[in-house]
Design a protein around this motif. Structure first.
Motif, PDB file in Angstrom:
ATOM      1  N   VAL A 112       0.830  -1.212   0.000  1.00  0.00           N
ATOM      2  CA  VAL A 112       0.000   0.000   0.000  1.00  0.00           C
ATOM      3  C   VAL A 112       0.858   1.253   0.000  1.00  0.00           C
ATOM      4  O   VAL A 112       0.603   2.214  -0.753  1.00  0.00           O
ATOM      5  N   GLU A 113       1.917   1.294   0.820  1.00  0.00           N
ATOM      6  CA  GLU A 113       2.731   2.503   0.926  1.00  0.00           C
ATOM      7  C   GLU A 113       3.452   2.803  -0.382  1.00  0.00           C
ATOM      8  O   GLU A 113       3.584   3.966  -0.770  1.00  0.00           O
ATOM      9  N   THR A 114       3.877   1.767  -1.068  1.00  0.00           N
ATOM     10  CA  THR A 114       4.553   1.974  -2.349  1.00  0.00           C
ATOM     11  C   THR A 114       3.601   2.581  -3.376  1.00  0.00           C
ATOM     12  O   THR A 114       3.957   3.506  -4.113  1.00  0.00           O
ATOM     13  N   ILE A 115       2.375   2.065  -3.414  1.00  0.00           N
ATOM     14  CA  ILE A 115       1.368   2.612  -4.341  1.00  0.00           C
ATOM     15  C   ILE A 115       1.031   4.045  -3.965  1.00  0.00           C
ATOM     16  O   ILE A 115       0.893   4.918  -4.835  1.00  0.00           O
ATOM     17  N   ALA A 116       0.929   4.327  -2.666  1.00  0.00           N
ATOM     18  CA  ALA A 116       0.612   5.685  -2.215  1.00  0.00           C
ATOM     19  C   ALA A 116       1.707   6.668  -2.618  1.00  0.00           C
ATOM     20  O   ALA A 116       1.425   7.790  -3.080  1.00  0.00           O
ATOM     21  N   CYS A 140      -8.041   9.619  -4.017  1.00  0.00           N
ATOM     22  CA  CYS A 140      -8.013   9.527  -5.476  1.00  0.00           C
ATOM     23  C   CYS A 140      -8.581   8.174  -5.887  1.00  0.00           C
ATOM     24  O   CYS A 140      -8.476   7.188  -5.157  1.00  0.00           O
ATOM     25  N   ILE A 141      -9.212   8.153  -7.052  1.00  0.00           N
ATOM     26  CA  ILE A 141      -9.872   6.947  -7.567  1.00  0.00           C
ATOM     27  C   ILE A 141      -9.370   6.678  -8.971  1.00  0.00           C
ATOM     28  O   ILE A 141      -9.240   7.603  -9.784  1.00  0.00           O
ATOM     29  N   TRP A 142      -9.057   5.423  -9.258  1.00  0.00           N
ATOM     30  CA  TRP A 142      -8.658   5.039 -10.607  1.00  0.00           C
ATOM     31  C   TRP A 142      -9.132   3.617 -10.898  1.00  0.00           C
ATOM     32  O   TRP A 142      -9.548   2.889  -9.997  1.00  0.00           O
ATOM     33  N   THR A 143      -9.081   3.242 -12.154  1.00  0.00           N
ATOM     34  CA  THR A 143      -9.586   1.941 -12.599  1.00  0.00           C
ATOM     35  C   THR A 143      -8.500   1.175 -13.333  1.00  0.00           C
ATOM     36  O   THR A 143      -7.698   1.760 -14.069  1.00  0.00           O
ATOM     37  N   GLU A 144      -8.510  -0.149 -13.151  1.00  0.00           N
ATOM     38  CA  GLU A 144      -7.548  -1.036 -13.817  1.00  0.00           C
ATOM     39  C   GLU A 144      -8.316  -2.176 -14.494  1.00  0.00           C
ATOM     40  O   GLU A 144      -9.187  -2.786 -13.878  1.00  0.00           O
ATOM     41  N   THR A 157      -7.135   6.564   0.100  1.00  0.00           N
ATOM     42  CA  THR A 157      -7.457   7.655   1.021  1.00  0.00           C
ATOM     43  C   THR A 157      -6.216   7.988   1.845  1.00  0.00           C
ATOM     44  O   THR A 157      -5.635   7.103   2.485  1.00  0.00           O
ATOM     45  N   GLU A 158      -5.826   9.260   1.815  1.00  0.00           N
ATOM     46  CA  GLU A 158      -4.649   9.722   2.565  1.00  0.00           C
ATOM     47  C   GLU A 158      -5.097  10.693   3.657  1.00  0.00           C
ATOM     48  O   GLU A 158      -5.809  11.666   3.389  1.00  0.00           O
ATOM     49  N   ARG A 159      -4.679  10.401   4.878  1.00  0.00           N
ATOM     50  CA  ARG A 159      -5.000  11.268   6.011  1.00  0.00           C
ATOM     51  C   ARG A 159      -3.711  11.791   6.629  1.00  0.00           C
ATOM     52  O   ARG A 159      -2.819  11.014   6.973  1.00  0.00           O
ATOM     53  N   THR A 160      -3.644  13.100   6.782  1.00  0.00           N
ATOM     54  CA  THR A 160      -2.547  13.720   7.528  1.00  0.00           C
ATOM     55  C   THR A 160      -3.039  14.307   8.846  1.00  0.00           C
ATOM     56  O   THR A 160      -2.237  14.639   9.710  1.00  0.00           O
ATOM     57  N   ILE A 161      -4.353  14.414   8.979  1.00  0.00           N
ATOM     58  CA  ILE A 161      -4.992  14.861  10.219  1.00  0.00           C
ATOM     59  C   ILE A 161      -6.096  13.861  10.535  1.00  0.00           C
ATOM     60  O   ILE A 161      -6.931  13.557   9.681  1.00  0.00           O
ATOM     61  N   ASP A 162      -6.112  13.321  11.753  1.00  0.00           N
ATOM     62  CA  ASP A 162      -7.131  12.321  12.079  1.00  0.00           C
ATOM     63  C   ASP A 162      -8.475  12.985  12.346  1.00  0.00           C
ATOM     64  O   ASP A 162      -8.604  14.218  12.306  1.00  0.00           O
ATOM     65  N   LYS A 163      -9.473  12.167  12.637  1.00  0.00           N
ATOM     66  CA  LYS A 163     -10.831  12.692  12.784  1.00  0.00           C
ATOM     67  C   LYS A 163     -11.000  13.577  14.015  1.00  0.00           C
ATOM     68  O   LYS A 163     -11.994  14.294  14.135  1.00  0.00           O
ATOM     69  N   HIS A 164     -10.041  13.512  14.947  1.00  0.00           N
ATOM     70  CA  HIS A 164     -10.109  14.351  16.144  1.00  0.00           C
ATOM     71  C   HIS A 164      -9.349  15.666  15.973  1.00  0.00           C
ATOM     72  O   HIS A 164      -9.257  16.456  16.909  1.00  0.00           O
ATOM     73  N   GLY A 165      -8.764  15.881  14.778  1.00  0.00           N
ATOM     74  CA  GLY A 165      -8.036  17.117  14.530  1.00  0.00           C
ATOM     75  C   GLY A 165      -6.565  17.062  14.876  1.00  0.00           C
ATOM     76  O   GLY A 165      -5.884  18.097  14.828  1.00  0.00           O
ATOM     77  N   ASN A 166      -6.046  15.886  15.222  1.00  0.00           N
ATOM     78  CA  ASN A 166      -4.637  15.755  15.577  1.00  0.00           C
ATOM     79  C   ASN A 166      -3.807  15.518  14.312  1.00  0.00           C
ATOM     80  O   ASN A 166      -4.147  14.673  13.483  1.00  0.00           O
ATOM     81  N   THR A 167      -2.713  16.258  14.189  1.00  0.00           N
ATOM     82  CA  THR A 167      -1.832  16.088  13.046  1.00  0.00           C
ATOM     83  C   THR A 167      -0.999  14.824  13.210  1.00  0.00           C
ATOM     84  O   THR A 167      -0.420  14.582  14.272  1.00  0.00           O
ATOM     85  N   LEU A 168      -0.948  14.009  12.157  1.00  0.00           N
ATOM     86  CA  LEU A 168      -0.216  12.755  12.197  1.00  0.00           C
ATOM     87  C   LEU A 168       1.244  12.978  11.802  1.00  0.00           C
ATOM     88  O   LEU A 168       1.554  13.809  10.942  1.00  0.00           O
ATOM     89  N   LEU A 169       2.166  12.242  12.450  1.00  0.00           N
ATOM     90  CA  LEU A 169       3.580  12.345  12.110  1.00  0.00           C
ATOM     91  C   LEU A 169       3.838  11.856  10.697  1.00  0.00           C
ATOM     92  O   LEU A 169       4.624  12.448   9.944  1.00  0.00           O
ATOM     93  N   LEU A 170       3.168  10.755  10.313  1.00  0.00           N
ATOM     94  CA  LEU A 170       3.282  10.190   8.974  1.00  0.00           C
ATOM     95  C   LEU A 170       1.888  10.053   8.369  1.00  0.00           C
ATOM     96  O   LEU A 170       0.924   9.777   9.094  1.00  0.00           O
ATOM     97  N   PRO A 171       1.748  10.260   7.064  1.00  0.00           N
ATOM     98  CA  PRO A 171       0.419  10.105   6.447  1.00  0.00           C
ATOM     99  C   PRO A 171      -0.110   8.689   6.623  1.00  0.00           C
ATOM    100  O   PRO A 171       0.648   7.713   6.572  1.00  0.00           O
TER     101      PRO A 171
END
Length: 475
Positions: free
Chosen positions: A262-266, A287-291, A324-338
């Motif tokens: 997953v991380e490589t694709i991201a 982002c959404i794509w089709t194969e 789906t990429e998150r840099t901020i969680d649902k509580h508003g805390n910034t994540l160290l890594l996406p």
């Protein structure tokens, strides 16, 4: 200012008295009896499974279906109805079996009755009310959905045959259910051992379910299932059934990523400047794509036009991905890594359905979880009554018939203007049908050679009860 003390009325001290009338608290069984009459159970069962003496086998199955339609599955529950004249007459029984007789007959004939109950269910779902076929609930896109899934039945602290550790962490069974349409009609409820994987032997369920669905509706079929059914073998079986039945059978199955990096694709998608990202909120984007997939025996390659038939476009399997990429969680805390989440859906729907439409159609698949709940809670079917696996398998098959009976009663009585007051809905839960229609008080009267079922003067559901019973009587 003068205050007057209001004296509350004293509680009425009732005199408890047993009346000589034949009263019933389950008048809805009158509907069940009429529906079962349409299936010709006696002519279907008794010649094939005759008895030398005693209660016919058709009465055994009718009695147990009557119990299931009242939310009871324990064999001992039949004892309460042995002296109930209304139970006997409403279901057309010659006699009500005892609890030991009911248990012994079902133990003896369990395997022999598997196919019989399946054909009984198909006959019931083929019924016509007021000359019209049953409305199973077609999707807005024109397909009729077949929702396939397993769920756990907690039968812990027992030594029943076939129980094991389920995926939810409880000891019990993992039956597989197939629902037709958006209104919750059940094609099959097949019992499985608790340790059996979702995809294991599911091709045999598809061989039974897909022909049945094709015989009931004329629209194209759309099979929807979660990642437990992500198997090329199952995709090929659906394609085989589509060709054999000469029907369009598409599918949407959630992709199982297994060991996908997953991380490589991201990182690849992030580095690609041409990737279209949709920003849902601050710190969250997707982002959404089709194969296109080349799976052997899945999809069709298309054909050129002939003098008799138009050209057929190629329809290969494809997979829709959503990252789906998150840099901020649902509580508003910034994540160290996406945080990256990769999802996918394998489908054979035409290209006219874009990626987002495929995802939305799969999200609608979640409605079937309510149907599982109705089996387990509304019909009280989580803990099965027998210690024998085959008998419990038969119980589950009969429960599918009982659910369809209750669903039909609910759809034709509780969605009208003169129905008991309820919020507007496309369908009613089984619990609501039990409360409003099945457990309805009535008095059975025999007068002038006729049998009368009298409902109360203040019964708000009398109009729809009377109308639907009339529809079944004249059919």
């Amino acid at each position: 200012m003068r205050f007057t003390q209001q004296v509350s009325p004293a509680m009425t001290d009732f005199i408890i008295k047993q009346l000589k009338y034949d009263l019933s608290s389950h008048a809805g069984l009158a509907f069940v009896g009429k529906y079962l009459t349409r299936t010709n159970m006696a002519s279907l069962i008794d010649p094939a499974f005759p008895v030398r003496s005693g209660i016919p086998n058709s009465d055994i199955l009718k009695s147990y279906l009557g119990l299931l339609c009242l939310g009871k599955n324990d064999f001992d529950a039949i004892e309460a109805f042995r002296g109930d004249a209304f139970f006997t007459r409403s279901l057309g029984l010659r006699a009500v079996p005892s609890s030991p007789t009911l248990r012994q007959r079902m133990d003896t004939h369990a395997k022999s009755w598997f196919e019989l109950v399946s054909s009984l269910n198909q006959t019931l779902l083929s019924s016509r009310i007021n000359g019209a076929p049953i409305d199973f609930g077609v999707l807005p896109c024109g397909y009729t959905a077949i929702d396939l899934d397993t769920f756990a039945m907690d039968n812990g602290d027992t030594s029943k045959e076939g129980i094991g550790r389920t995926y939810t962490g409880v000891d019990g069974y993992c039956p597989i259910a197939a629902y037709l349409g958006s209104l919750g009609y059940c094609l099959e409820l097949a019992l499985r051992p608790g340790v059996q994987h979702s995809a294991n032997e599911t091709q045999y369920d598809l061989q039974r379910v897909l022909p049945m669905a094709a015989s009931l509706v004329s629209t194209p079929l759309l099979v929807r299932a979660d990642s437990g059914f992500c198997s090329v073998k199952l995709f090929q079986e659906m394609q085989t059934q589509s060709v054999a039945l000469n029907r369009e059978i598409a599918f949407i199955v959630k992709w199982n990523p297994r060991n996908t990096p997953v991380e490589t694709i991201a990182q690849s998608k992030t580095a690609d400047e041409s990737t279209p990202w949709l920003h849902l909120r601050r710190g969250k984007r997707e982002c959404i794509w089709t194969e296109i997939l080349e799976l052997e025996g899945v999809g069709c390659e298309g054909a050129q036009a002939t003098q008799t038939e138009p050209a057929k476009p190629a329809r290969l399997a494809r997979r829709v991905y959503r990252l789906t990429e998150r840099t901020i969680d649902k509580h508003g805390n910034t994540l160290l890594l996406p945080q990256n989440i990769l999802e996918g859906w394998t489908t054979t729907l035409p290209d006219s359905f874009d990626a987002q439409a495929v995802i939305d159609l799969y999200c609608d698949h979640a409605t079937h979880e309510q149907f599982h709940s109705e089996f387990k809670s509304d019909m009280d079917l989580e803990r099965l009554p027998s210690g024998k696996f085959d008998t419990n398998y038969l119980v589950c098959q009969l429960a599918a018939v009982a659910m369809n009976l209750l669903r039909l009663i609910g759809q034709y009585t509780l969605n009208h203007k003169d129905s008991p007051v309820r919020h507007k809905a496309k369908r009613r839960r089984i619990k609501t049908v039990l409360q409003e229609m099945m457990y309805k008080a009535a008095r059975m009267i025999h007068h002038a050679g006729r049998w009368v079922l009298g409902l109360g003067a203040n019964d708000g559901g009398f109009a729809v009860f009377d109308r639907h019973y009339g529809q079944l009587r004249t059919a």
